[in-house]
Design an enzyme around this catalytic site. Sequence first.
Site, mmCIF file in Angstrom:
data_model
loop_
_atom_site.group_PDB
_atom_site.id
_atom_site.type_symbol
_atom_site.label_atom_id
_atom_site.label_comp_id
_atom_site.label_asym_id
_atom_site.label_seq_id
_atom_site.Cartn_x
_atom_site.Cartn_y
_atom_site.Cartn_z
ATOM 1 N N SER A 263 0.851 -1.183 0.000
ATOM 2 C CA SER A 263 0.000 0.000 0.000
ATOM 3 C C SER A 263 0.886 1.232 0.000
ATOM 4 O O SER A 263 2.036 1.181 0.465
ATOM 5 C CB SER A 263 -0.888 0.016 1.258
ATOM 6 O OG SER A 263 -1.559 1.262 1.398
ATOM 7 N N TYR B 218 -2.300 0.750 10.771
ATOM 8 C CA TYR B 218 -2.220 0.250 9.405
ATOM 9 C C TYR B 218 -0.909 0.661 8.747
ATOM 10 O O TYR B 218 -0.244 -0.150 8.108
ATOM 11 C CB TYR B 218 -3.412 0.762 8.594
ATOM 12 C CG TYR B 218 -3.470 0.222 7.189
ATOM 13 C CD1 TYR B 218 -3.547 -1.144 6.947
ATOM 14 C CD2 TYR B 218 -3.461 1.075 6.091
ATOM 15 C CE1 TYR B 218 -3.603 -1.655 5.656
ATOM 16 C CE2 TYR B 218 -3.529 0.588 4.796
ATOM 17 C CZ TYR B 218 -3.596 -0.772 4.584
ATOM 18 O OH TYR B 218 -3.649 -1.276 3.305
#
Length: 250
Positions: free
Chosen positions: A137, A150
Amino acid sequence: MVQKNIAVVTGASSGIGAATARRLAKEGFHVVAAARRADRLEALIAELGSGSAVACDVTSDDSVAALAAEVDRLDGNLTLLVNNAGGARGADAVAEGSVADWQWMYDVNVLGTLRVTKALLPALESSGAGTVVTVGSTAAFVVYEGGGGYTAAKHAQTALVGTLRLELAGKPVRVVEIDPGMVRTDEFALNRLGDQAKADAVYAGVREPLVADDIADCIAWAATRPHHVNVDRLVVRPIAQAAQHKVVRE
């Protein structure tokens, strides 16, 4: 008789994983679709008309070992692993961070990648032309408020991938990292935020956010280059997103 090339895709029950399984099947791979939700996997394999569905929880050593055993039983060469299983939970500030959510994110994104890669690496190497693709990501590069858990997990995952590439230098296994920005799928934001209205607000006003098929296309492209070509890292965002914090909304 030419042996078929096998591709394992984790997190294949929905979103990017399911789209990748479909795309790789079209590229001629025998796809092993792995995820926790066996019913969805069976439906996906039925749709494809080929491949294998294997229920697998990447947070379990035993489950991952069973996945590797299933792959070993197949007739063919394991040439591709797509570490796609992952996800986010919560958007708490660090001061109020849920230890359980942070632990889950680390276990799925980082240790899940470690478990599956370790289990399948011998077969990938013995194929003589293996490729490990990990879906990371853009959260692996930039931190933001409410994203501590995250972003920490994704930073750790990209460190794992980079280290693996160094350690496999000279061996017949490529290591590829695909890092998407804003991708609209049915479940990612909903699972993270737990509320459909909040999930919809993430993409509100954004013209053409990426979708799962866009990332599947990138994965397939990187995996089907001549084997001497290693795409170390591919960062892909919608045109409306110039950076993690810069998103144009209409």
